[in-house]
Design an enzyme around this catalytic site. Structure first.
Site, PDB file in Angstrom:
ATOM      1  N   HIS A 239       6.075   7.618 -27.886  1.00 29.26           N
ATOM      2  CA  HIS A 239       5.263   8.666 -27.253  1.00 29.26           C
ATOM      3  C   HIS A 239       5.656  10.061 -27.728  1.00 29.26           C
ATOM      4  O   HIS A 239       4.788  10.876 -28.063  1.00 29.26           O
ATOM      5  CB  HIS A 239       5.396   8.568 -25.729  1.00 29.26           C
TER       6      HIS A 239
ATOM      7  N   GLU B  88       8.141  17.369 -25.500  1.00 25.12           N
ATOM      8  CA  GLU B  88       7.641  17.838 -24.209  1.00 25.12           C
ATOM      9  C   GLU B  88       8.254  19.191 -23.838  1.00 25.12           C
ATOM     10  O   GLU B  88       7.595  20.030 -23.221  1.00 25.12           O
ATOM     11  CB  GLU B  88       7.908  16.798 -23.124  1.00 25.12           C
TER      12      GLU B  88
ATOM     13  N   LYS C 170       2.677  11.257 -11.401  1.00 25.45           N
ATOM     14  CA  LYS C 170       1.771  10.388 -12.151  1.00 25.45           C
ATOM     15  C   LYS C 170       2.484   9.072 -12.439  1.00 25.45           C
ATOM     16  O   LYS C 170       3.599   9.063 -12.976  1.00 25.45           O
ATOM     17  CB  LYS C 170       1.353  11.035 -13.473  1.00 25.45           C
TER      18      LYS C 170
ATOM     19  N   HIS D  99      -1.924  15.841 -26.244  1.00 25.37           N
ATOM     20  CA  HIS D  99      -1.859  14.432 -25.850  1.00 25.37           C
ATOM     21  C   HIS D  99      -3.129  13.638 -26.137  1.00 25.37           C
ATOM     22  O   HIS D  99      -3.083  12.415 -26.151  1.00 25.37           O
ATOM     23  CB  HIS D  99      -1.526  14.335 -24.350  1.00 25.37           C
TER      24      HIS D  99
ATOM     25  N   ASN E 162      -1.462  18.317 -20.744  1.00 28.02           N
ATOM     26  CA  ASN E 162      -1.866  17.340 -21.747  1.00 28.02           C
ATOM     27  C   ASN E 162      -2.128  17.970 -23.107  1.00 28.02           C
ATOM     28  O   ASN E 162      -2.734  17.324 -23.982  1.00 28.02           O
ATOM     29  CB  ASN E 162      -3.111  16.585 -21.273  1.00 28.02           C
TER      30      ASN E 162
ATOM     31  N   LYS F  72       6.639  22.310 -15.410  1.00 29.11           N
ATOM     32  CA  LYS F  72       5.823  21.227 -14.860  1.00 29.11           C
ATOM     33  C   LYS F  72       5.775  21.295 -13.341  1.00 29.11           C
ATOM     34  O   LYS F  72       4.713  21.080 -12.734  1.00 29.11           O
ATOM     35  CB  LYS F  72       6.343  19.872 -15.306  1.00 29.11           C
TER      36      LYS F  72
ATOM     37  N   HIS G  17      -2.124  10.095 -27.599  1.00 25.92           N
ATOM     38  CA  HIS G  17      -2.371   8.798 -26.969  1.00 25.92           C
ATOM     39  C   HIS G  17      -3.183   7.887 -27.887  1.00 25.92           C
ATOM     40  O   HIS G  17      -2.962   6.671 -27.916  1.00 25.92           O
ATOM     41  CB  HIS G  17      -3.099   8.990 -25.634  1.00 25.92           C
TER      42      HIS G  17
ATOM     43  N   ARG H  73       0.805  -1.222   0.000  1.00 27.18           N
ATOM     44  CA  ARG H  73       0.000   0.000   0.000  1.00 27.18           C
ATOM     45  C   ARG H  73       0.838   1.273   0.000  1.00 27.18           C
ATOM     46  O   ARG H  73       0.363   2.349   0.387  1.00 27.18           O
ATOM     47  CB  ARG H  73      -0.996   0.014   1.173  1.00 27.18           C
TER      48      ARG H  73
ATOM     49  N   GLU I  62      -4.705  16.791 -10.843  1.00 24.31           N
ATOM     50  CA  GLU I  62      -5.361  17.161 -12.105  1.00 24.31           C
ATOM     51  C   GLU I  62      -6.839  17.475 -11.923  1.00 24.31           C
ATOM     52  O   GLU I  62      -7.703  16.983 -12.652  1.00 24.31           O
ATOM     53  CB  GLU I  62      -5.166  16.064 -13.158  1.00 24.31           C
TER      54      GLU I  62
ATOM     55  N   ARG J  36      -3.568  21.258 -14.047  1.00 27.73           N
ATOM     56  CA  ARG J  36      -2.629  20.237 -14.506  1.00 27.73           C
ATOM     57  C   ARG J  36      -3.033  19.651 -15.856  1.00 27.73           C
ATOM     58  O   ARG J  36      -2.179  19.171 -16.602  1.00 27.73           O
ATOM     59  CB  ARG J  36      -2.487  19.125 -13.461  1.00 27.73           C
TER      60      ARG J  36
END
Length: 348
Positions: free
Chosen positions: A249, A173, A131, A233, A230, A212, A237, A109, A222, A226
């Protein structure tokens, strides 16, 4: 350079040539997860500094971001009886650090996580912000968790070992961060000479990281701002998914940035499409297989920014002024057709 990331679990990002020599992990028991494509001297440097009791070589690139690999790594840690006060260290590109962070978030956990990105894409994007996750056949990054690292070391010396195409992937990026927040970064990329031996490379990487870091400090999970990260993206994606991740990517993002620029222009935003065309000329992404809107539409519909009202796109009002909006499919289709015609023209 040192860039601080704030929030509930603050940490620092170190950016310099030779940063792997500075890595410090407070936890006594450690597991090192590294991309098998990382040059051996960098792996040996980290191994000698950290003395991990568990090491796992991960498949290269996106091949490691699967539930199968995720489960195999968790079982490896369990067989080693790694305790809860241990640490997981991720070494490699963005895919490897995404997987390592997700493992750290789930094992017992949650255990400590540190990340050592060795690609440009990893340094300016994937390793910062917490992330983590893996892909599903249905789409990119659909399973994961927010799990911030305790420290990030970006050794720009590792960038000289990258194939030139891989470096240019990561430049997508950097360029994106320029479009949404720091336009000088756009000029740094497309004005010529941007590569692993570029003058002021550490400064450029550091500024991209800071874009960032500032965003995720204000919005880790997000809920708002945030999502701006993207930009480009949503289609990117989908392109990765429709090509079975044969399209890397960073190259998918390069294509996606141009689509987002065209869609932004259609909705009344500043026309930055000439800038994104210049970026594609710099990046020289591989050619795409021919496909139609109906091939990518199912993946676009499953984009993680979608809500009960439909797909949301990140758009530009003007340079450094991003926003998020639902867009009518008719407008998306017009922009896609324009983008598709441009991409097909790149092949000729």
């Amino acid at each position: 350079m040192r860039i601080d990331v704030g929030g509930a679990a603050p940490y620092a990002v170190s950016v310099r040539s030779g940063a792997l020599q500075d890595v410090a992990v407070s936890e006594r028991r450690r597991a090192l997860l590294f991309d098998e494509g990382v040059p051996r001297p960098f792996v040996d440097e980290v191994r000698s500094r950290l003395q991990p009791e568990v090491e796992v070589a991960l498949p290269r690139g996106e091949a490691c971001k699967t539930l199968t690999v995720f489960a195999e790594v968790l079982s490896t840690l369990a067989r080693a009886a790694l305790p809860r006060d241990a640490a997981v260290i991720g070494l490699g590109g963005g895919a490897a650090t995404d997987l390592a962070g997700f493992v750290a978030s789930a094992y017992l956990r949650g255990v400590a996580f540190y990340t050592l990105p060795t690609t440009l894409l990893g340094q300016v994007d994937a390793a910062v912000g917490g992330k983590t996750g893996v892909n599903l056949p249905e789409g990119k990054n659909l399973v994961g968790a927010f799990w911030p690292p305790k420290g990030v070391w970006c050794d720009t010396a590792t960038l000289a070992a990258l194939p030139s195409a891989t470096f240019r992937e990561g430049a997508a990026e950097v360029f994106k961060h320029g479009l949404i927040a720091d336009p000088v970064l756009c000029d740094d990329v497309v004005s010529g000479g941007f590569g692993p031996h570029a003058a002021h490379l550490e400064e450029i990487v550091g500024r991209a990281v800071k874009v960032k870091a500032d965003v995720v400090t204000r919005d880790l999970t997000e809920r708002g701002e945030r999502a701006h990260l993207n930009f480009g993206h949503t289609l990117a994606h989908a392109l990765e998914a429709v090509t079975g991740h044969a399209l890397p990517h960073g190259e998918a993002v390069g294509y996606g940035l141009h689509f987002a620029a065209l869609l932004s222009r259609r909705l009344g935003g500043e026309d930055v499409s000439k800038l994104t065309e210049r970026f594609l000329a710099y990046q020289r992404p591989r050619s795409l297989p021919d496909f139609a809107w109906q091939d990518v539409a199912p993946f676009v519909a499953r984009d993680k920014k979608a809500d009960s009202r439909g797909v949301r796109f990140v758009l530009l009002e003007k340079l450094a002024r991003p926003y998020v909006a639902h867009v009518d499919e008719a407008d998306v289709r017009v922009a896609f057709d324009e983008w598709h015609a441009f991409v097909r023209g790149m092949v000729k």
